[in-house]
Design an enzyme around this catalytic site. Structure first.
Site, PDB file in Angstrom:
ATOM      1  CG  ASP A 191      22.614  40.197  73.751  1.00  0.00           C
ATOM      2  OD1 ASP A 191      23.857  40.330  73.791  1.00  0.00           O
ATOM      3  OD2 ASP A 191      21.955  40.245  72.697  1.00  0.00           O
ATOM      4  CG  HIS A 196      23.297  45.714  72.482  1.00  0.00           C
ATOM      5  ND1 HIS A 196      22.623  46.160  71.362  1.00  0.00           N
ATOM      6  CD2 HIS A 196      23.555  44.389  72.263  1.00  0.00           C
ATOM      7  CE1 HIS A 196      22.466  45.153  70.517  1.00  0.00           C
ATOM      8  NE2 HIS A 196      23.029  44.075  71.034  1.00  0.00           N
TER       9      HIS A 196
END
Length: 295
Positions: A191, A196
């Protein structure tokens, strides 16, 4: 085009996913294995320790079968930043091997109007590519903010995993620190959303800094509960489910609160401030102690 309810029942062409020992080791590090004591959890973090056979954290199956699923099973047009992972369940039919291959079938099970947004549930079934033996099943829910108003629930009317509010104090609370670079480690399992890792992307989404992947928190809980309740043995693992309720920041200290019942374990995960970040958690498996501890 907004959310397309005609996508309910849509199936992806079966696709193949493979992994190797390094993928499984990297995932284990991404969900904190060996973080507090490098001499523990060696079954998850090493492949060549004398007398220790490499095993796989059960939740590793999720990035294996689900990475990129939203691009394979499309359901309309919406701002990318409006989609959040709302819920996740995993059932393991047999432990994953350190290296292997599965063939995945996936479908959109339902789309529900929640008023403030749409809840899209998808399901996957993964079988061993060689033998056809079932390996894992997953069910996930995406919530798309601002995309409600189309009315009703379309498709499978069943909701998430059954849940009963735990009564009384938890039977145990497990304190789990996370690393400041936890998201940078976890993203290497597939991911690469900049939310993030990129401060600018996080700021544009309204966060003061990058947040930890929800599935990293989910994987941390899976690993901790497997170690504490299943003797660190993935062969004892059955299923796990939870809802994502608020973000975690890398470096936060988490607390996993556990209530044992005769049939399963229910749990919640809280952050530093005592807010719930994973709710409605439920774990099944072959527990070392099937009876709840005496108060």
């Amino acid at each position: 085009m907004p959310i397309d309810i005609r996508a309910v029942g849509k199936r992806a062409d079966p696709f193949r996913r493979t992994w190797d020992s390094t993928d499984a080791l990297l995932y284990a590090l991404g969900v904190g294995a060996g973080q507090e004591d490098a001499s523990r959890e060696l079954q998850f973090t090493t492949e060549n320790t004398a007398g220790v056979e490499q095993q796989v954290v059960p939740s590793f199956a999720i990035p294996v079968v689900q990475t990129g699923l939203g691009k394979i099973l499309t359901f309309g047009d919406y701002p990318r930043g409006s989609l959040v992972h709302a819920e996740q369940s995993l059932t393991v039919h047999r432990p994953l091997t350190p290296a292997g291959s599965v063939t995945v079938s996936a479908r959109i099970a339902s789309i529900a109007d929640k008023g403030s947004g749409a809840l899209v549930r998808m399901e996957t079934e993964a079988v061993d590519t060689t033998t056809g033996e079932p390996v894992v099943s997953t069910r996930l829910g995406y919530f798309i903010r601002g995309e409600g108003g189309f009315g009703g629930q379309h498709g499978d009317p069943s909701g998430g995993t059954p849940w009963s509010e735990p009564l009384g104090d938890p039977h145990e609370s497990i304190v789990v620190p996370t690393r400041p670079d936890q998201a940078l480690l976890y993203r290497l399992s597939g991911d690469r959303n900049p939310l993030h890792s990129d401060p600018a992307a996080a700021g544009a989404a309204g966060f003061p800094r990058p947040i930890l992947h929800g599935l990293a928190t989910y994987g941390i809980a899976t690993r901790v509960l497997t170690n504490r309740l299943l003797d660190g043995d993935p062969a004892r693992f059955g299923s796990i489910s939870a809802r994502f309720t608020r973000p975690v920041f890398p470096g936060d200290t988490l607390v996993v609160r556990v209530w044992r019942t005769e049939e399963s374990v229910v749990f919640r995960v809280l952050n530093d401030a005592g807010a719930i970040v994973l709710d409605r958690g439920r774990l099944t498996g072959h527990f070392l102690d099937r009876h709840p501890p005496q108060s």
